[in-house]
Scaffold this active site. Sequence first.
Site, short mmCIF file in Angstrom:
data_model
loop_
_atom_site.label_atom_id
_atom_site.label_comp_id
_atom_site.label_asym_id
_atom_site.label_seq_id
_atom_site.Cartn_x
_atom_site.Cartn_y
_atom_site.Cartn_z
N HIS A 32 -4.26 -2.39 -6.28
CA HIS A 32 -3.49 -1.05 -6.32
C HIS A 32 -4.94 -0.21 -6.60
O HIS A 32 -5.63 -0.63 -7.45
CB HIS A 32 -2.74 -1.18 -7.51
CG HIS A 32 -1.63 -1.83 -7.74
ND1 HIS A 32 -0.75 -1.72 -6.52
CD2 HIS A 32 -0.97 -2.88 -8.50
CE1 HIS A 32 0.43 -2.35 -6.63
NE2 HIS A 32 0.24 -3.48 -7.98
N THR A 33 -4.62 1.17 -6.31
CA THR A 33 -5.55 1.93 -6.60
C THR A 33 -5.12 3.02 -7.58
O THR A 33 -3.77 3.51 -7.45
CB THR A 33 -5.92 2.78 -5.34
OG1 THR A 33 -6.27 2.09 -4.40
CG2 THR A 33 -7.42 3.80 -5.42
N THR A 93 -8.75 -3.89 -1.51
CA THR A 93 -9.47 -5.08 -1.84
C THR A 93 -10.34 -5.48 -0.59
O THR A 93 -11.39 -5.93 -0.94
CB THR A 93 -8.25 -6.26 -1.96
OG1 THR A 93 -7.39 -6.08 -2.85
CG2 THR A 93 -9.43 -7.68 -2.53
N THR A 94 -9.94 -5.29 0.54
CA THR A 94 -10.91 -5.60 1.67
C THR A 94 -11.76 -4.59 2.19
O THR A 94 -12.87 -4.95 2.95
CB THR A 94 -9.92 -6.30 2.59
OG1 THR A 94 -9.05 -5.18 3.04
CG2 THR A 94 -9.29 -7.39 2.12
N GLY A 95 -11.27 -3.48 2.24
CA GLY A 95 -12.08 -2.46 2.84
C GLY A 95 -11.54 -2.22 4.19
O GLY A 95 -11.98 -1.22 4.93
N ASP A 149 0.70 -1.19 -0.13
CA ASP A 149 0.00 -0.04 -0.20
C ASP A 149 0.76 1.43 0.08
O ASP A 149 0.50 2.42 0.51
CB ASP A 149 -0.86 0.14 1.21
CG ASP A 149 -1.69 -1.35 1.25
OD1 ASP A 149 -2.19 -1.75 0.29
OD2 ASP A 149 -1.96 -1.62 2.56
N GLU A 150 2.01 1.31 -0.59
CA GLU A 150 2.99 2.52 -0.67
C GLU A 150 2.74 3.44 -1.71
O GLU A 150 2.91 4.47 -1.92
CB GLU A 150 4.33 1.99 -0.85
CG GLU A 150 4.84 1.08 0.23
CD GLU A 150 4.97 -0.49 0.09
OE1 GLU A 150 4.14 -0.79 -1.01
OE2 GLU A 150 5.52 -1.28 0.70
N GLY A 204 0.79 1.24 -7.48
CA GLY A 204 0.01 1.29 -8.58
C GLY A 204 0.19 2.69 -9.41
O GLY A 204 0.26 2.72 -10.36
N LYS A 205 0.29 3.65 -8.81
CA LYS A 205 0.41 5.08 -9.10
C LYS A 205 1.63 5.02 -9.92
O LYS A 205 1.88 5.73 -11.10
CB LYS A 205 0.12 6.19 -8.23
CG LYS A 205 0.63 7.53 -8.82
CD LYS A 205 0.85 8.50 -7.84
CE LYS A 205 1.82 9.67 -8.62
NZ LYS A 205 1.37 10.86 -8.14
P1 GDP Z 1 -0.21 0.00 -3.63
O1 GDP Z 1 -0.97 -1.29 -3.41
O2 GDP Z 1 1.07 0.32 -3.34
O3 GDP Z 1 -0.44 0.46 -5.12
O4 GDP Z 1 -0.82 1.33 -2.84
P2 GDP Z 1 -2.55 1.61 -3.01
O5 GDP Z 1 -3.00 1.15 -4.04
O6 GDP Z 1 -3.02 1.30 -1.27
O7 GDP Z 1 -2.14 3.20 -3.06
C1 GDP Z 1 -2.22 3.98 -2.03
C2 GDP Z 1 -3.52 5.21 -2.37
O8 GDP Z 1 -2.69 6.35 -2.20
C3 GDP Z 1 -4.05 4.98 -3.48
O9 GDP Z 1 -5.42 5.52 -2.92
C4 GDP Z 1 -3.23 6.00 -4.46
O10 GDP Z 1 -4.43 6.86 -4.99
C5 GDP Z 1 -2.78 7.13 -3.53
N1 GDP Z 1 -1.79 7.69 -3.71
C6 GDP Z 1 -0.68 7.41 -4.42
N2 GDP Z 1 0.13 8.29 -4.42
C7 GDP Z 1 -0.23 9.46 -3.71
C8 GDP Z 1 0.22 10.61 -3.09
O11 GDP Z 1 1.39 10.99 -3.70
N3 GDP Z 1 -0.59 11.35 -2.59
C9 GDP Z 1 -2.01 11.31 -2.14
N4 GDP Z 1 -2.46 12.04 -1.69
N5 GDP Z 1 -2.27 9.80 -2.67
C10 GDP Z 1 -1.56 9.12 -2.98
#
Ligand code: GDP
Length: 430
Positions: free
Chosen positions: A40-41, A301-303, A12-13, A16-17
């Site tokens: 990933h979001t 995934t899980t909320g 969750d770092e 995805g972005k």
């Molecule tokens: P992943 O599993 O590592 O991809 O992590 P997540 O899907 O949990 O991503 C973390 C959340 O942070 C998502 O809702 C992203 O849209 C959001 N996110 C990613 N980078 C940033 C950022 O730099 N700032 C903010 N505010 N949100 C971010």
Amino acid sequence: MVKAVVGANWGDEGKGKITDMLAREADIVIRFQGGANAGHTIVNNYGKFALHTLPSGVFYNHTTSIIGNGVALNIPILMEEIKSITDRNVPMPKILVSDRAQIVMPYHILFDQYEEERLGGKSFGSTKSGIAPFYSDKYAKIGFQVSELFDEELLKEKIESVVAQKNVILEHLYHKPAIEPSELLETLHTYRDVIKPFVCDVSVYLDEALKAGKNILLEGQLGTLKDPDHGIYPMVTSSSTLAAYGAIGAGIPPYEIKGIYTVCKAYSSSVGAGAFVSEIFGEEADELRRRGGDGGEYGATTGRPRRMGWFDCVASKYGCRLQGTTDVCFTVLDVLGYLDEIPVCTGYEIDGEVTTQFPVTAKLAKAKPVFTTLPGWKSDIRGIRNYEELPENCRRYVEFIEEQIGYPITLVSNGPARDDIIYRKSTLNK
Ligand code: GDP
């Protein structure tokens, strides 16, 4: 040229972005481990999406998205996910699935639930997606490869033999209904028919792509601390989360991986059980959780609400080292703009001694955080594109952490969208 995007911590770092962003220049994006148990979001011009199985390159026309052999492939979930994006006007992506990927079976999901029930309060906090039973079977050599769906004789024989074993456990350990081999065979026929158009000998495809000079991105799931070997065992996931495993889970030579982008969030969060030294509680944690990520820190995934904590330099230094980091992507920095002061965990005190080396799980349980407090910047940094324009205290925060972890922070993410990114020249020598 191959690059990997991986996590330094508990997942969750914001991988995805970063993958979605780097995918702009990639011809191929590959998932190489894990399954649909995490997500990933991604926020882009089509909207906000939670992906669990599809690689984060699916939003571009020019990329091929690959499910590598190392993935736990849940075929119904993959199909649903493809539909969920095409229903929202994303053009049908080009998807390939390795003929060596193994399949998450309906009974893997049931076994996951039954085992959690059996363990009760001592459970591992599984997401019950069947991932642990899946990988157990893979290494016990009773898993099903995608290619096997196309060999009817082999499939029938193998089902008989595997079901005989599973049914003993179902009846005697879990006291649950037995699996009917003919029903399972029918299910696998439906899997075969829907997956057929995507099946590919991926390592050959990638070998040719490498020879043609294509850009390939390996996309990791979760982070170093969830690695079964180097993480907080047994509170880990069942496949390796390390960039090195990208070579195996995709089928490419290890020396082809030239860039390892390790994603670190500007504070910590974790889902599930297990040691979390810099964890915070109460109102302090609630506020960070509410303000965190993009709309709060709850599992994609899980909320489930995530556990929250301050940035942990000990865990992140270790996380970056085991990944073999070339570049650190420091994400979600914008969220910390509300704080007057920001504690950072710079050491662990274990039996009266302070260390900066991440210990084995038994010692981790005894570790107490040592905090250094830095001044906050008390402003909204979203929209800033030049590092030098960040408030001085914000730069101090980035540079202090870079110094502590010892790996160059070259990307700073200050918002969830693709363009919310600051490229930076590290002051550390590469
Ligand atoms: P992943 O599993 O590592 O991809 O992590 P997540 O899907 O949990 O991503 C973390 C959340 O942070 C998502 O809702 C992203 O849209 C959001 N996110 C990613 N980078 C940033 C950022 O730099 N700032 C903010 N505010 N949100 C971010």
